[in-house]
Design an enzyme around this catalytic site. Sequence first.
Site, mmCIF file in Angstrom:
data_model
loop_
_atom_site.group_PDB
_atom_site.id
_atom_site.type_symbol
_atom_site.label_atom_id
_atom_site.label_comp_id
_atom_site.label_asym_id
_atom_site.label_seq_id
_atom_site.Cartn_x
_atom_site.Cartn_y
_atom_site.Cartn_z
ATOM 1 C CB ILE A 20 -0.933 -0.085 1.180
ATOM 2 C CG1 ILE A 20 -1.902 -1.259 0.886
ATOM 3 C CG2 ILE A 20 -1.686 1.300 1.401
ATOM 4 C CD1 ILE A 20 -2.932 -1.510 2.297
ATOM 5 C CG ASP A 64 13.840 -2.666 12.579
ATOM 6 O OD1 ASP A 64 12.800 -2.258 12.984
ATOM 7 O OD2 ASP A 64 14.403 -3.973 12.317
ATOM 8 C CB VAL A 65 9.701 1.633 12.960
ATOM 9 C CG1 VAL A 65 9.592 2.460 11.728
ATOM 10 C CG2 VAL A 65 8.855 0.298 12.708
ATOM 11 C CE1 TYR A 154 -5.631 -7.676 10.152
ATOM 12 C CE2 TYR A 154 -6.798 -6.566 11.860
ATOM 13 C CZ TYR A 154 -5.636 -6.623 10.809
ATOM 14 O OH TYR A 154 -5.176 -5.415 10.404
ATOM 15 C CE LYS A 161 -3.342 -2.665 11.236
ATOM 16 N NZ LYS A 161 -2.166 -1.657 10.585
ATOM 17 C CE LYS A 191 -5.489 -12.951 -3.466
ATOM 18 N NZ LYS A 191 -5.670 -13.735 -4.835
HETATM 19 P P1 NAD Z 1 3.067 -4.722 3.087
HETATM 20 O O1 NAD Z 1 3.808 -6.148 3.631
HETATM 21 O O2 NAD Z 1 3.522 -4.511 1.764
HETATM 22 O O3 NAD Z 1 3.732 -3.519 4.124
HETATM 23 C C1 NAD Z 1 3.905 -3.789 5.220
HETATM 24 C C2 NAD Z 1 5.288 -2.960 5.743
HETATM 25 O O4 NAD Z 1 5.682 -2.939 7.052
HETATM 26 C C3 NAD Z 1 6.433 -3.825 4.950
HETATM 27 O O5 NAD Z 1 7.313 -2.778 4.208
HETATM 28 C C4 NAD Z 1 7.394 -4.325 6.165
HETATM 29 O O6 NAD Z 1 8.879 -4.103 5.917
HETATM 30 C C5 NAD Z 1 7.051 -3.136 7.102
HETATM 31 N N1 NAD Z 1 7.487 -3.352 8.527
HETATM 32 C C6 NAD Z 1 7.433 -4.172 9.114
HETATM 33 N N2 NAD Z 1 8.077 -4.547 10.374
HETATM 34 C C7 NAD Z 1 8.977 -3.254 10.240
HETATM 35 C C8 NAD Z 1 10.004 -2.775 11.123
HETATM 36 N N3 NAD Z 1 10.466 -3.120 12.231
HETATM 37 N N4 NAD Z 1 10.598 -1.677 10.603
HETATM 38 C C9 NAD Z 1 10.077 -1.014 9.678
HETATM 39 N N5 NAD Z 1 9.091 -1.543 8.516
HETATM 40 C C10 NAD Z 1 8.489 -2.720 9.051
HETATM 41 O O7 NAD Z 1 1.926 -4.956 3.322
HETATM 42 P P2 NAD Z 1 0.676 -3.830 3.430
HETATM 43 O O8 NAD Z 1 -0.634 -4.705 3.347
HETATM 44 O O9 NAD Z 1 0.782 -2.993 2.361
HETATM 45 O O10 NAD Z 1 0.714 -3.270 4.898
HETATM 46 C C11 NAD Z 1 0.953 -1.729 4.866
HETATM 47 C C12 NAD Z 1 -0.347 -1.453 6.135
HETATM 48 O O11 NAD Z 1 -1.579 -1.529 5.585
HETATM 49 C C13 NAD Z 1 0.051 -2.257 7.563
HETATM 50 O O12 NAD Z 1 -0.262 -1.145 8.486
HETATM 51 C C14 NAD Z 1 -1.444 -2.853 7.126
HETATM 52 O O13 NAD Z 1 -1.727 -3.589 8.460
HETATM 53 C C15 NAD Z 1 -2.109 -2.058 6.534
HETATM 54 N N6 NAD Z 1 -3.494 -2.542 6.104
HETATM 55 C C16 NAD Z 1 -3.413 -3.627 5.198
HETATM 56 C C17 NAD Z 1 -4.577 -4.044 4.520
HETATM 57 C C18 NAD Z 1 -4.576 -5.207 3.485
HETATM 58 O O14 NAD Z 1 -5.513 -6.052 3.469
HETATM 59 N N7 NAD Z 1 -3.271 -5.490 3.057
HETATM 60 C C19 NAD Z 1 -5.832 -3.722 4.983
HETATM 61 C C20 NAD Z 1 -5.990 -2.338 5.960
HETATM 62 C C21 NAD Z 1 -4.848 -1.969 6.553
#
Ligand code: NAD
Length: 254
Positions: A20, A64-65, A154, A161, A191
């Site tokens: 995203i 790395d957060v 979940y 969340k 996805k």
């Molecule tokens: P994604 O796996 O592409 O992104 C998640 C990111 O978090 C990754 O880039 C990963 O490297 C990063 N991350 C994890 N631990 C980390 C750390 N310690 N330091 C720095 N970065 C770290 O998947 P996404 O779906 O794009 O997720 C992005 C956000 O959107 C997340 O908060 C997810 O919960 C939220 N979200 C996703 C969906 C969905 O269905 N995909 C729906 C609603 C919300």
Amino acid sequence: MIDLKGKVAVVFGLANKRSIAWAIAQKLSEAGATLAICYQSERLQREAEELAADLPGTKTFRCDVSIDADIDAVFEQFKNVYGKLDILVHSIGFAPNMKINNVLRTPREDFRMAHDISVYSLIALARAAEPLMAEGGSILTLTYYGAEKVFPNYNIMGVAKAGLEAAVRYLASDLGTKKIRVNAISAGPIKTLAARGISDFTTILTAVEQRAPLHRNVDALEVGNTALFLSSDLASGITGEITFVDCGFNITGL
Ligand code: NAD
């Protein structure tokens, strides 16, 4: 047409082209923002650099957060390279062992890590961004409806969340006098790599297709469009809000 020329935006959470974060980065860049993209580790560096090369003027940074020193170092780099920040996007979430543990069985360490990476990191990034947002700014995070309602598999991420959404409201209150707005988008299921951690994710996608008023799943670029709006001055009166971009699924009952 939203114009972000002269604005500096940093997007955290790029793993690959399905992220995203990538959809949001593209939309902010198209609108003219100067963009910084952050990835978690060396493992993701090449992918991040290759994608960023498509967006003119975009630089990539590793952070790395879960490590305070990484956050300090990357914001020092932002200060040196850009001198200010206008927009921060936190698109990060992680919960270990989501396929093994329901909430009842979640060990203390898994709970801690889920909340550290998915919730506390927003607070840490907002605190680090504040001095660079001297003229105000926008902070945005990504959440899911599993914060409010129980979704199969979940698990502890839903609890995290819920904490994240509360943090959005408290941060909005803490930063309001600085003209820094804090909001979240509650995206429908998409996805991505993170979604792979959720068992039976396709069941959720199918339920949305069947029940959401628009009878389809959302595209990441639609989340990007809403992120662009919320990050722009068009949303100057909006803070502390959770905005659904889910094809209307959240309004449905049975
Ligand atoms: P994604 O796996 O592409 O992104 C998640 C990111 O978090 C990754 O880039 C990963 O490297 C990063 N991350 C994890 N631990 C980390 C750390 N310690 N330091 C720095 N970065 C770290 O998947 P996404 O779906 O794009 O997720 C992005 C956000 O959107 C997340 O908060 C997810 O919960 C939220 N979200 C996703 C969906 C969905 O269905 N995909 C729906 C609603 C919300």
